[in-house]
Write an enzyme that holds these catalytic residues in place. Structure first.
Site, PDB file in Angstrom:
ATOM      1  N   LYS A 116      47.816  35.023  31.980  1.00 16.84           N
ATOM      2  CA  LYS A 116      48.513  36.006  31.149  1.00 16.84           C
ATOM      3  C   LYS A 116      49.674  35.387  30.384  1.00 16.84           C
ATOM      4  O   LYS A 116      50.054  35.872  29.315  1.00 16.84           O
ATOM      5  CB  LYS A 116      49.017  37.178  32.003  1.00 16.84           C
ATOM      6  CG  LYS A 116      47.895  38.076  32.490  1.00 16.84           C
ATOM      7  CD  LYS A 116      48.401  39.405  33.007  1.00 16.84           C
ATOM      8  CE  LYS A 116      47.232  40.304  33.399  1.00 16.84           C
ATOM      9  NZ  LYS A 116      47.650  41.520  34.089  1.00 16.84           N
ATOM     10  N   LYS A 130      35.545  36.789  33.789  1.00 21.83           N
ATOM     11  CA  LYS A 130      35.375  38.150  34.299  1.00 21.83           C
ATOM     12  C   LYS A 130      35.606  39.185  33.204  1.00 21.83           C
ATOM     13  O   LYS A 130      36.373  38.959  32.264  1.00 21.83           O
ATOM     14  CB  LYS A 130      36.296  38.413  35.496  1.00 21.83           C
ATOM     15  CG  LYS A 130      37.727  38.694  35.131  1.00 21.83           C
ATOM     16  CD  LYS A 130      38.474  39.330  36.297  1.00 21.83           C
ATOM     17  CE  LYS A 130      39.804  39.852  35.801  1.00 21.83           C
ATOM     18  NZ  LYS A 130      39.997  41.271  35.920  1.00 21.83           N
ATOM     19  N   LYS A 135      40.016  44.222  30.690  1.00 16.68           N
ATOM     20  CA  LYS A 135      40.451  45.111  29.613  1.00 16.68           C
ATOM     21  C   LYS A 135      41.350  44.388  28.624  1.00 16.68           C
ATOM     22  O   LYS A 135      41.566  44.835  27.515  1.00 16.68           O
ATOM     23  CB  LYS A 135      41.116  46.364  30.155  1.00 16.68           C
ATOM     24  CG  LYS A 135      42.318  46.117  31.021  1.00 16.68           C
ATOM     25  CD  LYS A 135      42.752  47.412  31.672  1.00 16.68           C
ATOM     26  CE  LYS A 135      43.420  47.165  32.996  1.00 16.68           C
ATOM     27  NZ  LYS A 135      42.865  47.892  34.101  1.00 16.68           N
TER      28      LYS A 135
HETATM   29  P1  ADP Z   1      41.829  43.863  34.299  1.00 13.97           P
HETATM   30  O1  ADP Z   1      41.687  42.429  34.681  1.00 13.97           O
HETATM   31  O2  ADP Z   1      40.678  44.357  33.513  1.00 13.97           O
HETATM   32  O3  ADP Z   1      43.157  44.136  33.644  1.00 13.97           O
HETATM   33  P2  ADP Z   1      42.986  44.893  36.694  1.00 13.97           P
HETATM   34  O4  ADP Z   1      43.657  43.601  36.901  1.00 13.97           O
HETATM   35  O5  ADP Z   1      43.821  46.091  36.364  1.00 13.97           O
HETATM   36  O6  ADP Z   1      41.817  44.708  35.633  1.00 13.97           O
HETATM   37  O7  ADP Z   1      42.145  45.218  38.005  1.00 13.97           O
HETATM   38  C1  ADP Z   1      42.087  46.435  38.727  1.00 13.97           C
HETATM   39  C2  ADP Z   1      41.121  46.290  39.879  1.00 13.97           C
HETATM   40  O8  ADP Z   1      39.807  46.068  39.376  1.00 13.97           O
HETATM   41  C3  ADP Z   1      41.406  45.102  40.806  1.00 13.97           C
HETATM   42  O9  ADP Z   1      41.066  45.429  42.126  1.00 13.97           O
HETATM   43  C4  ADP Z   1      40.487  44.034  40.297  1.00 13.97           C
HETATM   44  O10 ADP Z   1      40.141  43.097  41.285  1.00 13.97           O
HETATM   45  C5  ADP Z   1      39.267  44.851  39.876  1.00 13.97           C
HETATM   46  N1  ADP Z   1      38.558  44.162  38.773  1.00 13.97           N
HETATM   47  C6  ADP Z   1      39.072  43.857  37.570  1.00 13.97           C
HETATM   48  N2  ADP Z   1      38.163  43.236  36.809  1.00 13.97           N
HETATM   49  C7  ADP Z   1      37.034  43.162  37.553  1.00 13.97           C
HETATM   50  C8  ADP Z   1      35.744  42.642  37.309  1.00 13.97           C
HETATM   51  N3  ADP Z   1      35.427  42.087  36.167  1.00 13.97           N
HETATM   52  N4  ADP Z   1      34.828  42.736  38.305  1.00 13.97           N
HETATM   53  C9  ADP Z   1      35.140  43.321  39.483  1.00 13.97           C
HETATM   54  N5  ADP Z   1      36.343  43.834  39.774  1.00 13.97           N
HETATM   55  C10 ADP Z   1      37.288  43.771  38.833  1.00 13.97           C
END
Ligand code: ADP
Ligand code: TRP
Length: 327
Positions: free
Chosen positions: A111, A193, A196
């Protein structure tokens, strides 16, 4: 009976990775356990947020959890900022956390990349606040996606360090990472992965995407030059799509592979888009129904905050006493 806790950032969209990686596992653990789920608004502000948007996103997050099957009678559902003990404990944990261990955090490195000296101190300190979120409630199990494993390790280390220094105070938490869905990959880049914060909308399927958008995004998903539908690690794009298909349809990947024997990517992608939309549209209906009644959502969050506060304030009383600030 275990204490289960997880949290998500209320930062706009939630995607199917969030759903299958964190929300669905939380829902499935709900029965017979003591559960906590909250929207981490103080984590969200580690990157700039528009206040009006943030307010909207908090309601959307609550609506989504409820639509996914979170029952406020079984799960304490709340907003992190309403329980000020989270930030208070984070400060205390800051005094035992090491610069070096935070500098090693992959999410921070990702980030902060390219932001130079302008990165907020909050972004750096994010994992300590997360440790406070978890330790405050003597959490035993934390359902999260694979990417949060490193943050969980830090929470464990800080719990042990505090306990060693000040006496047994915190339960050492364990992550619970789903066997399937722990790491849904980006549609435009199966090496990273789904996220968002990805630069392209084609990276993710949002929980609110309509049928047309889902079909368009699935059609443009990166695969390979193979012609058969099979599940193998050598074809990561296809393997990811099969995983998503399986989670959305609740069929095994083997059954799906059998269904597409002799067929190609064209048929497979149309079938996947259909399965996804069949899964998403009832969820969207429920989310919208909850959003139509924001007063009810706020009442649920208020009640949750009250319950969480009672536990958190008792824990902080002990923590303050242990570190020697209580006279
Ligand atoms: P992002 O990376 O999209 O901003 P967050 O960090 O807010 O998502 O993650 C919220 C929850 O969703 C956490 O428990 C995270 O491990 C899970 N998560 C985020 N991206 C994935 C993914 N691509 N596959 C599975 N779980 C995910
Ligand atoms: N850091 C998590 C994420 O980015 C969100 C989070 C904050 C969290 N506090 C938590 C997850 C406590 C589990 C438990 O997804």
């Amino acid at each position: 009976m275990s204490r289960i806790l997880t949290a998500l950032q209320p930062s706009g969209i939630l995607h199917i990775g969030n759903y299958f990686g964190a929300i669905a596992p939380m829902v499935s653990l709900q029965d017979g356990n003591e559960n906590f789920l909250f929207a981490v608004d103080y984590h969200a502000i580690t990157v700039p947020q528009d206040p009006a948007e943030l307010r909207k996103n908090l309601l959307f997050a609550a609506a989504t959890y409820l639509a996914a099957g979170i029952d406020p009678e079984k799960t304490t559902l709340f907003q992190q900022s309403r329980v000020s003990e989270h930030t208070e404990l984070a400060w205390i944990l800051n005094t035992i956390a090491h610069m070096g261990e935070l500098e090693r955090m992959t999410q921070y490195k990702d980030k902060a990349a390219g932001k130079g000296e302008g990165v907020s101190v909050g972004l750096f300190d994010y994992p300590v606040l997360m440790a406070a979120d978890i330790l405050l409630y003597d959490t035993e199990i934390v359902p999260v996606g694979e990417d949060q494993k490193q943050h969980l390790e830090l929470a464990r280390d800080l719990a042990e360090r505090f306990n060693n220094r000040f006496g047994d105070t915190f339960t050492v938490p364990k992550p619970s990472i789903p066997k399937q869905g722990a790491r849904i990959m980006g549609l435009d880049d199966p090496a990273k992965k789904m996220s968002k914060s990805a630069s392209s909308e084609k990276n993710f399927i949002s929980l609110m995407d309509d049928e047309k958008t889902v079909l368009k995004k699935i059609k443009s998903a990166v695969t390979d030059s193979g012609t058969t539908i099979e599940y193998t690690k050598d074809r990561p794009g296809l393997a990811n799509l099969l995983t998503i298909y399986s989670l959305a349809s609740e069929k095994s990947t083997d059954a799906i592979v059998a269904e597409y024997e002799g067929k190609g990517y064209g048929d497979f992608k149309v079938g996947l888009a259909e399965a996804l939309s069949d899964f998403l549209s009832p969820l969207q209906e429920k989310i919208n129904a909850h959003l139509d009644d924001p007063k009810e959502l706020i009442a649920i969050l208020d009640k949750g905050a009250e319950k969480a506060k009672a536990i958190a304030s008792e824990k902080m009383r002990i923590v303050r006493d242990r570190i020697g600030v209580t006279l």
